[in-house]
Motif scaffolding. Structure first.
Motif, PDB file in Angstrom:
ATOM      1  N   GLY A 105      52.316  38.501  44.441  1.00 54.70           N
ATOM      2  CA  GLY A 105      52.847  39.843  44.207  1.00 54.70           C
ATOM      3  C   GLY A 105      51.922  40.690  43.355  1.00 54.70           C
ATOM      4  O   GLY A 105      51.740  41.889  43.619  1.00 54.70           O
ATOM      5  N   ALA A 106      51.324  40.069  42.345  1.00 56.56           N
ATOM      6  CA  ALA A 106      50.379  40.794  41.483  1.00 56.56           C
ATOM      7  C   ALA A 106      49.144  41.223  42.273  1.00 56.56           C
ATOM      8  O   ALA A 106      48.632  42.336  42.092  1.00 56.56           O
ATOM      9  CB  ALA A 106      49.983  39.914  40.300  1.00 56.56           C
ATOM     10  N   MET A 107      48.672  40.355  43.162  1.00 53.51           N
ATOM     11  CA  MET A 107      47.504  40.690  43.976  1.00 53.51           C
ATOM     12  C   MET A 107      47.804  41.828  44.938  1.00 53.51           C
ATOM     13  O   MET A 107      46.986  42.719  45.146  1.00 53.51           O
ATOM     14  CB  MET A 107      47.050  39.451  44.757  1.00 53.51           C
ATOM     15  CG  MET A 107      46.475  38.347  43.890  1.00 53.51           C
ATOM     16  SD  MET A 107      44.918  38.825  43.097  1.00 53.51           S
ATOM     17  CE  MET A 107      43.814  38.735  44.503  1.00 53.51           C
ATOM     18  N   THR A 120      49.994  44.185  44.461  1.00 54.16           N
ATOM     19  CA  THR A 120      50.082  45.408  43.656  1.00 54.16           C
ATOM     20  C   THR A 120      48.694  45.936  43.314  1.00 54.16           C
ATOM     21  O   THR A 120      48.435  47.142  43.418  1.00 54.16           O
ATOM     22  CB  THR A 120      50.861  45.135  42.350  1.00 54.16           C
ATOM     23  OG1 THR A 120      52.162  44.640  42.674  1.00 54.16           O
ATOM     24  CG2 THR A 120      50.998  46.414  41.533  1.00 54.16           C
ATOM     25  N   LEU A 121      47.805  45.025  42.933  1.00 55.35           N
ATOM     26  CA  LEU A 121      46.430  45.421  42.614  1.00 55.35           C
ATOM     27  C   LEU A 121      45.734  46.014  43.842  1.00 55.35           C
ATOM     28  O   LEU A 121      45.027  47.028  43.752  1.00 55.35           O
ATOM     29  CB  LEU A 121      45.645  44.216  42.086  1.00 55.35           C
ATOM     30  CG  LEU A 121      44.168  44.459  41.740  1.00 55.35           C
ATOM     31  CD1 LEU A 121      44.034  45.521  40.653  1.00 55.35           C
ATOM     32  CD2 LEU A 121      43.498  43.157  41.296  1.00 55.35           C
ATOM     33  N   LEU A 122      45.942  45.376  45.000  1.00 52.67           N
ATOM     34  CA  LEU A 122      45.346  45.870  46.245  1.00 52.67           C
ATOM     35  C   LEU A 122      45.877  47.261  46.579  1.00 52.67           C
ATOM     36  O   LEU A 122      45.115  48.148  46.970  1.00 52.67           O
ATOM     37  CB  LEU A 122      45.650  44.900  47.384  1.00 52.67           C
ATOM     38  CG  LEU A 122      45.115  45.274  48.771  1.00 52.67           C
ATOM     39  CD1 LEU A 122      43.594  45.356  48.750  1.00 52.67           C
ATOM     40  CD2 LEU A 122      45.588  44.263  49.813  1.00 52.67           C
ATOM     41  N   TRP A 123      47.167  47.446  46.404  1.00 51.29           N
ATOM     42  CA  TRP A 123      47.800  48.746  46.666  1.00 51.29           C
ATOM     43  C   TRP A 123      47.214  49.812  45.745  1.00 51.29           C
ATOM     44  O   TRP A 123      46.885  50.926  46.190  1.00 51.29           O
ATOM     45  CB  TRP A 123      49.306  48.638  46.470  1.00 51.29           C
ATOM     46  CG  TRP A 123      50.069  49.883  46.806  1.00 51.29           C
ATOM     47  CD1 TRP A 123      50.593  50.228  48.011  1.00 51.29           C
ATOM     48  CD2 TRP A 123      50.403  50.952  45.901  1.00 51.29           C
ATOM     49  NE1 TRP A 123      51.219  51.446  47.932  1.00 51.29           N
ATOM     50  CE2 TRP A 123      51.124  51.916  46.653  1.00 51.29           C
ATOM     51  CE3 TRP A 123      50.167  51.186  44.555  1.00 51.29           C
ATOM     52  CZ2 TRP A 123      51.606  53.096  46.078  1.00 51.29           C
ATOM     53  CZ3 TRP A 123      50.632  52.364  43.978  1.00 51.29           C
ATOM     54  CH2 TRP A 123      51.344  53.291  44.740  1.00 51.29           C
ATOM     55  N   LEU A 124      47.085  49.490  44.465  1.00 49.02           N
ATOM     56  CA  LEU A 124      46.529  50.444  43.498  1.00 49.02           C
ATOM     57  C   LEU A 124      45.076  50.807  43.826  1.00 49.02           C
ATOM     58  O   LEU A 124      44.689  51.978  43.769  1.00 49.02           O
ATOM     59  CB  LEU A 124      46.623  49.873  42.080  1.00 49.02           C
ATOM     60  CG  LEU A 124      48.013  49.833  41.445  1.00 49.02           C
ATOM     61  CD1 LEU A 124      47.969  49.079  40.119  1.00 49.02           C
ATOM     62  CD2 LEU A 124      48.548  51.252  41.223  1.00 49.02           C
ATOM     63  N   THR A 152      37.696  44.543  49.214  1.00 44.14           N
ATOM     64  CA  THR A 152      36.971  43.709  50.180  1.00 44.14           C
ATOM     65  C   THR A 152      37.168  42.234  49.868  1.00 44.14           C
ATOM     66  O   THR A 152      37.367  41.410  50.773  1.00 44.14           O
ATOM     67  CB  THR A 152      35.470  44.057  50.171  1.00 44.14           C
ATOM     68  OG1 THR A 152      35.288  45.443  50.465  1.00 44.14           O
ATOM     69  CG2 THR A 152      34.713  43.230  51.208  1.00 44.14           C
ATOM     70  N   LEU A 153      37.123  41.882  48.586  1.00 42.82           N
ATOM     71  CA  LEU A 153      37.328  40.489  48.192  1.00 42.82           C
ATOM     72  C   LEU A 153      38.745  40.022  48.522  1.00 42.82           C
ATOM     73  O   LEU A 153      38.962  38.850  48.854  1.00 42.82           O
ATOM     74  CB  LEU A 153      37.073  40.334  46.687  1.00 42.82           C
ATOM     75  CG  LEU A 153      35.610  40.402  46.230  1.00 42.82           C
ATOM     76  CD1 LEU A 153      35.542  40.441  44.710  1.00 42.82           C
ATOM     77  CD2 LEU A 153      34.812  39.223  46.780  1.00 42.82           C
ATOM     78  N   MET A 154      39.715  40.935  48.464  1.00 47.71           N
ATOM     79  CA  MET A 154      41.113  40.561  48.682  1.00 47.71           C
ATOM     80  C   MET A 154      41.553  40.649  50.140  1.00 47.71           C
ATOM     81  O   MET A 154      42.644  40.205  50.477  1.00 47.71           O
ATOM     82  CB  MET A 154      42.026  41.438  47.809  1.00 47.71           C
ATOM     83  CG  MET A 154      41.970  41.116  46.327  1.00 47.71           C
ATOM     84  SD  MET A 154      43.179  42.029  45.353  1.00 47.71           S
ATOM     85  CE  MET A 154      42.445  43.653  45.302  1.00 47.71           C
ATOM     86  N   THR A 155      40.723  41.254  51.000  1.00 48.22           N
ATOM     87  CA  THR A 155      41.128  41.401  52.407  1.00 48.22           C
ATOM     88  C   THR A 155      40.134  40.738  53.358  1.00 48.22           C
ATOM     89  O   THR A 155      40.281  39.568  53.702  1.00 48.22           O
ATOM     90  CB  THR A 155      41.297  42.895  52.761  1.00 48.22           C
ATOM     91  OG1 THR A 155      40.094  43.615  52.422  1.00 48.22           O
ATOM     92  CG2 THR A 155      42.476  43.512  52.008  1.00 48.22           C
ATOM     93  N   THR A 156      39.111  41.464  53.769  1.00 51.93           N
ATOM     94  CA  THR A 156      38.211  40.960  54.818  1.00 51.93           C
ATOM     95  C   THR A 156      37.200  39.944  54.303  1.00 51.93           C
ATOM     96  O   THR A 156      36.740  39.088  55.049  1.00 51.93           O
ATOM     97  CB  THR A 156      37.449  42.124  55.458  1.00 51.93           C
ATOM     98  OG1 THR A 156      36.639  42.783  54.457  1.00 51.93           O
ATOM     99  CG2 THR A 156      38.417  43.144  56.042  1.00 51.93           C
TER     100      THR A 156
END
Length: 230
Positions: A28-30, A32-36, A192-196
């Motif tokens: 959940g924290a990740m 939120t960070l990605l959304w921000l 980029t680190l959190m998605t692709t």
């Protein structure tokens, strides 16, 4: 009597313990960070070039702005956007690039206008439109262009640096624009680190972050130098 007391104690209901608040999950924290990161980048990019465009219009001069740098940056944005669209990456990871391309085109028109002939921008616009379709004629063309994209974008920063070193004057160059560009690169490293986790894209953003900070520092250096000389 002792047995009766024991049975009574066994039958007595124990007091319910208050429920502990659920601990926030790392997932959940990740998210939120990605959304921000995604939305802050979009908001910043929506106004990224506006300080630069405003500075040029206010000064009625493109002094300090490198035309080769602007054209190379536009080419880099175009290739990057086409690459992301072709491979169907998440929309929020590249949605700012159409905005940046539109702003660069407006800035390009302003530069040509104050240089004396806005019609000189037409061939460059035609090349950009043609490149959009040519890039996807073959997959290897797009992949090669993306591999070169980092060098193209880096060349745009070095062209601006060279212009500043040569003129020793930041002129109408906006410090705010380059500072915001540094932030967007840092945010895109996170997304980029959190998605692709695409190494080519990640490398590009790391290099662009370093060069954007370098350009920002150079602008501030020559601005302070000019203030002292005055």
């Amino acid at each position: 009597m002792a047995r009766t007391r024991g049975r009574a104690e066994e039958c007595t209901p124990t007091a319910a313990r208050p429920a502990e608040p659920p601990s926030p999950s790392p997932a959940g924290a990740m998210e939120t960070l990605l959304w921000l990161c995604n939305w802050s980048t979009l908001v910043v990019c929506a106004a990224l070039k506006l300080p630069q465009i405003s500075a040029v219009l206010g000064a009625r001069s493109s002094r300090g702005i490198s035309l080769p740098s602007l054209l190379l940056e536009l080419a880099g944005f175009l290739v990057f956007l086409r690459y992301q669209c072709y491979y169907e990456y998440p929309l929020l990871t590249y949605l700012e690039f159409p905005i940046l391309i539109a702003q660069d085109l407006i800035l390009l028109l302003c530069v040509f206008h104050f240089n004396g002939d806005v019609r000189r921008a037409v061939p460059y616009i035609i090349i950009c439109v043609s490149a959009w379709f040519i890039l996807t004629l073959q997959q290897w063309i797009l992949d090669l262009a993306m591999n070169l994209c980092t060098f193209i974008s880096a060349a745009s920063k070095f062209a601006q640096l060279q212009y500043l070193w040569k003129s020793r004057d930041s002129g109408a160059v906006s410090t705010l624009t380059w500072t915001l560009a540094s932030y967007t690169c840092a945010a895109r490293i996170m997304t980029t680190l959190m998605t692709t986790n695409d190494l080519t894209i990640l490398t590009r953003f790391v290099i662009m972050l370093a060069l954007n900070i370098w350009v920002t520092a150079t602008i501030l250096h020559y601005r302070k130098t000019n203030i002292k000389s005055e």
